[in-house]
Every structure is written in C-alpha cells, then in structure tokens.
Scaffold this motif. Structure first.
Motif, short mmCIF file in Angstrom:
data_model
loop_
_atom_site.label_atom_id
_atom_site.label_comp_id
_atom_site.label_asym_id
_atom_site.label_seq_id
_atom_site.Cartn_x
_atom_site.Cartn_y
_atom_site.Cartn_z
N HIS A 262 2.87 0.84 3.55
CA HIS A 262 3.11 -0.39 4.29
C HIS A 262 2.74 -1.57 3.40
O HIS A 262 2.16 -1.40 2.33
CB HIS A 262 2.27 -0.43 5.58
N THR A 263 3.07 -2.75 3.88
CA THR A 263 2.73 -3.98 3.17
C THR A 263 2.00 -4.91 4.12
O THR A 263 2.36 -5.02 5.30
CB THR A 263 4.00 -4.67 2.63
N LEU A 264 0.96 -5.57 3.63
CA LEU A 264 0.31 -6.67 4.33
C LEU A 264 0.65 -7.95 3.57
O LEU A 264 0.65 -7.96 2.34
CB LEU A 264 -1.20 -6.49 4.37
N PHE B 73 0.86 -1.18 0.00
CA PHE B 73 0.00 0.00 0.00
C PHE B 73 0.90 1.23 0.00
O PHE B 73 1.69 1.43 0.92
CB PHE B 73 -0.92 0.01 1.22
N ALA B 74 0.78 2.03 -1.03
CA ALA B 74 1.66 3.20 -1.18
C ALA B 74 1.35 4.25 -0.13
O ALA B 74 0.23 4.35 0.38
CB ALA B 74 1.50 3.79 -2.58
N LEU C 138 2.01 -7.27 9.13
CA LEU C 138 2.18 -5.89 8.70
C LEU C 138 3.66 -5.63 8.58
O LEU C 138 4.43 -5.88 9.51
CB LEU C 138 1.55 -4.92 9.71
N ILE C 139 4.08 -5.13 7.41
CA ILE C 139 5.50 -4.90 7.16
C ILE C 139 5.71 -3.42 6.86
O ILE C 139 5.52 -2.96 5.73
CB ILE C 139 6.00 -5.77 5.99
N PRO C 140 6.07 -2.61 7.88
CA PRO C 140 6.38 -1.20 7.64
C PRO C 140 7.68 -1.08 6.85
O PRO C 140 8.48 -2.03 6.80
CB PRO C 140 6.51 -0.62 9.05
N PRO C 141 7.95 0.08 6.26
CA PRO C 141 9.15 0.21 5.43
C PRO C 141 10.46 0.19 6.19
O PRO C 141 11.50 -0.15 5.63
CB PRO C 141 8.94 1.54 4.70
#
Length: 310
Positions: free
Chosen positions: A74-76, A31-32, A50-53
């Motif tokens: 972030h990325t899920l 998710f940008a 949840l993978i924060p930058p």
C-alpha cells in the motif's frame, strides 16, 4: 488459552516491529507487499491518504487504525496526487527493533504541519496459517470515533509514548504492547461483524455452540475428544452439532482437531527441546509412532526432520 490467543501464539514468529514516523508534505511512501506478515498503520497526528493498489484512495484522520492481515502492499501519502517512492520506513527492517523511531522529511525545513504515524509488522509462519486469519479481508479500517474502542485507543497511546520517548524497559514494553494491539484489532473486527450476516470464522466465533467446542479443543487438545463429547460440551446432540460445526468452520470437528494438534506440535518442535514422546502426549497421542505418522500426513515430513529443518 482461548481460540484467538492460541491462533496468534501458534502463527507468530520472531519479534513484532514498529516505528513512529513524522512525515512533512509533500510525501508519499510505498510499502511493499510482505508475504508471511501482517502490518498496521495508526494515524497519531495530522491527516493522510491510504492508497491501496486496486481500490480508491481512503482518507485517514487522527486515531484511525488500518490493519493489513496479509501484508498487502500500500501507499501512504499527503495527497493522492503525490508521486510515491519506496518506503523510507520499512516495518520489516530489523533495525527498527533497536530504533523504534524514524523521522522522514519530504521537504527539509518545510512549513507544512507534520503527519505522525505508527507503522508496524508482525511475522507470521505461513506453514502454520490458521483459517481464522486466512479468512480476514485484505484491509481492515477501524476509524476513530469518540468513545469507541477505548482499550484499543489506550494501547495506541501507550505504544506511541514508548516509541516517542524510549526509556528503561522500552525494549520489553513495546513487543508486549504490539501483541496487545494485534489482539484488540482482531477482537474488534470479529465483534463488529453483523449478526446473521457473518460467515466463516467470524460466524463460528459468534456461535455459542461452535465456539464452546472450539474452546474445549484448544483448552485441552490432548483430551480423547469424540464428536459426541464435543457435542455434549456444546449442548447439542451429535448430528446437529457436526453439521453446524462443519458449515461454520469449513471442516468436520475431528478433522479440525487433528489439524490443530499437528499445528500445535509443529510449534512445539520448533520452539522447545522436548522429546518427541512428550510432544506426542501433549497433543493427544499415546504412541510416538502414531504421532509421527499423523504429523507426516499433515506436514509432509517426519517430526524429527521438521525440527532439524527449523
């Protein structure tokens, strides 16, 4: 209105957006970052990461709520090792206003149990950014615990039901529930700041004297407030009140009052057809000229031009 409700009403713009998403492993969606927005993720079913930058991956379980007040990217994912792709469900996609549901399938016909999430976003006007929100962390995690946050859980359940089975009235119900969800997320975060260690606006809202003065200014910004009358509202003498307010809020009482009046005026100019004289009166100015001068100092342009630019 109370301070928190006022802040959201002034900053919010447009419609909040949301979708119910079913993911099937293996999956990982990026998710940008979206400046000028706040986003959330709620885990309804299954587990994910949840993978924060720039920090370690965080495991999420059913009932967990993640709030990103500054629209942080972030990325899920089903696993930290799954390679991410661009978001198939973009909370900033205007089509979600009509659709409210999105089914993302990583492997067609895969047997892995689905992870179901609610994703959403709120549009915020950076020109009316309140320090209350600017002071929030990049990510707020509200983990699910039995018996905790019952009002938040009830709102999530109602929202999930509407998104899963849209019916007559869903288009009116969903935005109202999203607004309610936003306020509950913020209320919980402010309430849970440890006494004596909170700083900034978290401390200000938990300090009875400062909060009372803030409520008075928000309740009636047109009132001819002085430091002395605000101190009286707060139950303190003038000098101790001014020091306390400035230390917690970050600016003196009357500076904050002027800023709030001009921020309120900006919203009224964009959202109403009221004449300038009426708006001036609503924010405490008898003279339209004095109001215009104060507005230009705050926003760098005259009220009429600001309205036309909107």
């Amino acid at each position: 209105m109370d301070v928190l409700s006022d802040v959201i009403a002034v900053m919010r713009t447009g419609q909040p957006r949301s979708a119910r998403v079913a993911w099937h492993a293996p999956w990982a969606q990026r998710f940008a970052s979206v400046p000028g927005s706040a986003g959330f993720q709620v885990i309804l079913q299954g587990q994910c990461w949840l993978i924060p930058p720039d920090t370690d991956p965080m495991p999420l379980a059913p009932g967990d709520v993640v709030f990103l007040p500054h629209g942080r990217g972030h990325t899920l994912a089903d696993s930290p090792s799954t390679a991410p792709v661009a978001a198939a469900c973009d909370p900033d996609d205007p089509r979600l206003l009509q659709r409210h549901r999105f089914d993302a399938v990583g492997v067609p016909g895969g047997d892995a149990p689905a992870t179901v999430t609610l994703c959403g976003a709120y549009q915020l006007d950076p020109a009316r950014a309140h320090p209350l929100l600017r002071g929030l962390p990049e990510l707020i995690h509200l983990p699910a615990h039995l018996g905790r946050y019952p009002a938040l859980r009830a709102t999530v359940e109602l929202l999930a039901a509407e998104l899963e089975r849209p019916r007559l009235g869903t288009d009116a119900i969903v935005p109202a529930l999203l607004d309610t969800l936003l306020l509950y997320m913020l209320r919980i975060w402010f309430d849970e700041q440890p006494a004596g260690t909170a700083t900034g606006w978290a401390a200000a809202l938990n300090d009875p004297a400062t909060c009372t003065a803030l409520q008075a200014m928000h309740r009636d910004p047109a009132h001819p407030w002085t430091v002395a009358t605000l101190a009286a509202e707060a139950g303190l003498s003038r000098a101790p009140f001014a020091r306390r307010f400035t230390a917690l809020v970050g600016q003196p009482p009357l500076s904050y009052l002027t800023w709030w009046r001009m921020t309120t005026a900006a919203r009224l100019l964009r959202e109403s057809d009221a004449p300038l004289s009426a708006i001036a009166g609503q924010v405490g100015y008898v003279s339209e000229f004095a109001f215009a001068s104060a507005f230009k100092r705050q926003h760098g342009t005259a009220p009429g031009r600001y309205r036309r630019a909107g």
